[in-house]
Scaffold this motif. Structure first.
Motif, PDB file in Angstrom:
ATOM      1  N   GLU A  63     -16.138 -24.297  87.792  1.00 13.81           N
ATOM      2  CA  GLU A  63     -14.754 -23.948  87.499  1.00 13.81           C
ATOM      3  C   GLU A  63     -14.041 -22.580  88.080  1.00 13.81           C
ATOM      4  O   GLU A  63     -14.296 -22.178  87.596  1.00 13.81           O
ATOM      5  CB  GLU A  63     -13.887 -24.015  86.367  1.00 13.81           C
ATOM      6  CG  GLU A  63     -13.950 -25.729  85.833  1.00 13.81           C
ATOM      7  CD  GLU A  63     -13.526 -26.772  86.970  1.00 13.81           C
ATOM      8  OE1 GLU A  63     -12.550 -26.293  87.393  1.00 13.81           O
ATOM      9  OE2 GLU A  63     -14.102 -28.079  87.013  1.00 13.81           O
ATOM     10  N   PRO A  64     -13.834 -22.136  89.371  1.00 14.72           N
ATOM     11  CA  PRO A  64     -12.777 -21.950  89.859  1.00 14.72           C
ATOM     12  C   PRO A  64     -12.177 -20.768  89.062  1.00 14.72           C
ATOM     13  O   PRO A  64     -11.123 -21.709  88.603  1.00 14.72           O
ATOM     14  CB  PRO A  64     -12.473 -21.935  91.403  1.00 14.72           C
ATOM     15  CG  PRO A  64     -12.692 -22.956  91.457  1.00 14.72           C
ATOM     16  CD  PRO A  64     -13.432 -23.689  90.490  1.00 14.72           C
TER      17      PRO A  64
ATOM     18  N   PHE B 225     -24.417 -16.617  89.866  1.00 10.06           N
ATOM     19  CA  PHE B 225     -23.288 -17.025  91.204  1.00 10.06           C
ATOM     20  C   PHE B 225     -23.492 -17.819  91.363  1.00 10.06           C
ATOM     21  O   PHE B 225     -24.679 -18.609  92.048  1.00 10.06           O
ATOM     22  CB  PHE B 225     -23.498 -15.687  92.223  1.00 10.06           C
ATOM     23  CG  PHE B 225     -22.530 -15.811  93.821  1.00 10.06           C
ATOM     24  CD1 PHE B 225     -21.077 -15.804  93.373  1.00 10.06           C
ATOM     25  CD2 PHE B 225     -23.320 -17.011  94.791  1.00 10.06           C
ATOM     26  CE1 PHE B 225     -20.533 -16.502  94.274  1.00 10.06           C
ATOM     27  CE2 PHE B 225     -22.377 -16.404  95.401  1.00 10.06           C
ATOM     28  CZ  PHE B 225     -20.693 -16.853  95.740  1.00 10.06           C
ATOM     29  N   SER B 226     -22.440 -18.998  91.755  1.00 10.29           N
ATOM     30  CA  SER B 226     -22.824 -20.216  91.917  1.00 10.29           C
ATOM     31  C   SER B 226     -22.634 -20.250  93.634  1.00 10.29           C
ATOM     32  O   SER B 226     -21.317 -19.799  93.627  1.00 10.29           O
ATOM     33  CB  SER B 226     -21.609 -21.564  91.121  1.00 10.29           C
ATOM     34  OG  SER B 226     -21.733 -22.692  91.891  1.00 10.29           O
ATOM     35  N   HIS B 227     -23.337 -20.597  94.294  1.00  4.40           N
ATOM     36  CA  HIS B 227     -23.508 -20.489  95.727  1.00  4.40           C
ATOM     37  C   HIS B 227     -22.102 -22.036  95.953  1.00  4.40           C
ATOM     38  O   HIS B 227     -21.745 -21.651  97.343  1.00  4.40           O
ATOM     39  CB  HIS B 227     -24.601 -21.135  96.765  1.00  4.40           C
ATOM     40  CG  HIS B 227     -25.401 -20.171  96.543  1.00  4.40           C
ATOM     41  ND1 HIS B 227     -26.706 -20.324  96.905  1.00  4.40           N
ATOM     42  CD2 HIS B 227     -25.253 -18.385  96.021  1.00  4.40           C
ATOM     43  CE1 HIS B 227     -27.321 -19.302  96.367  1.00  4.40           C
ATOM     44  NE2 HIS B 227     -25.514 -17.772  96.460  1.00  4.40           N
ATOM     45  N   SER B 228     -22.482 -22.999  95.029  1.00  2.00           N
ATOM     46  CA  SER B 228     -20.958 -24.668  95.315  1.00  2.00           C
ATOM     47  C   SER B 228     -19.658 -23.409  95.199  1.00  2.00           C
ATOM     48  O   SER B 228     -18.488 -24.210  95.902  1.00  2.00           O
ATOM     49  CB  SER B 228     -21.844 -25.192  95.215  1.00  2.00           C
ATOM     50  OG  SER B 228     -21.392 -25.385  93.172  1.00  2.00           O
ATOM     51  N   THR B 229     -19.287 -23.099  93.819  1.00  2.00           N
ATOM     52  CA  THR B 229     -18.477 -23.433  93.542  1.00  2.00           C
ATOM     53  C   THR B 229     -17.846 -22.091  93.755  1.00  2.00           C
ATOM     54  O   THR B 229     -16.560 -21.144  93.823  1.00  2.00           O
ATOM     55  CB  THR B 229     -18.196 -23.422  92.290  1.00  2.00           C
ATOM     56  OG1 THR B 229     -19.087 -22.637  91.478  1.00  2.00           O
ATOM     57  CG2 THR B 229     -18.684 -25.156  92.342  1.00  2.00           C
ATOM     58  N   LYS B 230     -18.640 -20.970  94.667  1.00  2.00           N
ATOM     59  CA  LYS B 230     -18.114 -19.507  94.284  1.00  2.00           C
ATOM     60  C   LYS B 230     -17.837 -19.086  93.151  1.00  2.00           C
ATOM     61  O   LYS B 230     -17.156 -18.132  93.725  1.00  2.00           O
ATOM     62  CB  LYS B 230     -17.393 -19.103  96.004  1.00  2.00           C
ATOM     63  CG  LYS B 230     -18.056 -20.048  96.991  1.00  2.00           C
ATOM     64  CD  LYS B 230     -19.125 -18.945  97.863  1.00  2.00           C
ATOM     65  CE  LYS B 230     -19.714 -20.338  98.542  1.00  2.00           C
ATOM     66  NZ  LYS B 230     -20.745 -20.467  99.528  1.00  2.00           N
ATOM     67  N   THR B 231     -18.805 -18.796  92.274  1.00  2.00           N
ATOM     68  CA  THR B 231     -17.565 -18.651  90.933  1.00  2.00           C
ATOM     69  C   THR B 231     -19.215 -17.937  90.497  1.00  2.00           C
ATOM     70  O   THR B 231     -20.098 -17.780  90.602  1.00  2.00           O
ATOM     71  CB  THR B 231     -17.472 -18.986  89.899  1.00  2.00           C
ATOM     72  OG1 THR B 231     -18.465 -20.524  89.518  1.00  2.00           O
ATOM     73  CG2 THR B 231     -16.202 -20.149  90.372  1.00  2.00           C
TER      74      THR B 231
END
Length: 290
Positions: A41-42, A127-133
């Protein structure tokens, strides 16, 4: 407007994922599930523009309660304080670990390069590449991480609480891949690590600091006066920092004695060696001898 985070190729180490099967994964690989949980979740936004730090955006708290950080973006001040020595160490690592396969042995709590370079490590976060978080390791409650490998993450949280820096206190927030080496750079300098590693495994990235006695010997061998003088212009060329502050902190970290300092001229000595740096009225370096 000039952006705050500027990456140096020497510092952005291109990592080889451990196993080609990780390249096209969209979820956290099964073999890493016991290692970490990537946030989905961002939450908040990491501003990389120094002037953006003049507003409370939910991530960067500007009213820092230490005199050193007044009026500065927190990351800028931390790079000035810890970045020089960490930057120098990363230069030594290029031939040792760039392009080498890596793996994490959780039983032994070791980061292993090319099957023969064994390092103790600390996981800062993921760091999540899909959610950029970004998710700090201290907030990763679902992975049951060994406390021994996330101690530095907790220390950063304590540092953030003491100095009122939301960046370290907030569990997760929006980030970019460009931010990750900065987290490693600061932590490596703060904890005097052998180096940091940005480990891309396909669907996400780990940021770790590590220690190894053999690498420390390489750092010691390269610790010369000429090396220090050569690092200074590279450091200020690749980070948007106050030149005077960054150079002074770096020289102090290298055990130089400041023998003259009037804000426009800085003289530092170590044994019979001397470095002289001169600055304009905006604290930009205009002359360097040594």
């Amino acid at each position: 407007m000039k952006k705050y985070l500027v990456l140096l190729m020497l510092l952005t180490i291109s990592l080889t994922s451990y196993g080609s099967q990780l390249q096209n994964e969209t979820e956290v690989p099964a073999q890493f599930n016991t290692l970490f949980y990537v946030s989905s979740e961002p939450d908040g936004r990491l501003s990389r523009d120094i002037k953006e730090s003049q507003r409370d955006n939910g991530v960067i708290l500007t009213n820092l309660n230490t005199e050193q950080y007044q009026g500065k973006h927190p990351l800028q001040a931390l790079i000035e304080q810890y970045g020089g020595s960490s930057f120098e160490k990363q230069m030594d690592l290029e031939d040792l670990i760039v392009g080498k396969p890596w793996q994490i042995d959780m039983d032994e709590q070791e980061l292993v390069f090319d099957d023969d370079l064994l390092c103790s490590f600390q996981l800062l976060g993921t760091f999540s590449h899909s959610t950029k978080t970004w998710l700090w390791a201290w907030a990763n409650e679902q992975s049951d991480l060994p406390i021994d490998v996330i101690e530095q993450s907790f220390e950063l949280k304590k540092y953030g609480e003491k100095n009122n820096i939301d960046l370290f206190k907030k569990a997760k927030f929006d980030a970019t891949e460009d931010d990750l080496p900065i987290f490693g750079l600061i932590a490596s300098g703060m904890f005097n690590s052998s180096g940091y590693y940005v480990a891309n495994f396909g669907s996400g990235t780990l940021v770790l600091t590590f220690n190894n006695k053999e690498i420390d010997q390489i750092h010691k061998k390269n610790d010369t006066h000429n090396r220090v003088a050569s690092v200074i212009p590279q450091l200020i060329a690749n980070y948007d920092v106050n030149h005077y502050a960054a150079i002074k902190h770096y020289l102090l970290a290298k055990n130089y004695q400041i023998t003259f300092d009037d804000g426009s001229k800085l003289i530092a000595t170590k044994g019979n060696k001397q470095i002289t740096a001169e600055f304009d009225n905006l604290s930009r370096l205009i002359g360097l001898k040594g």
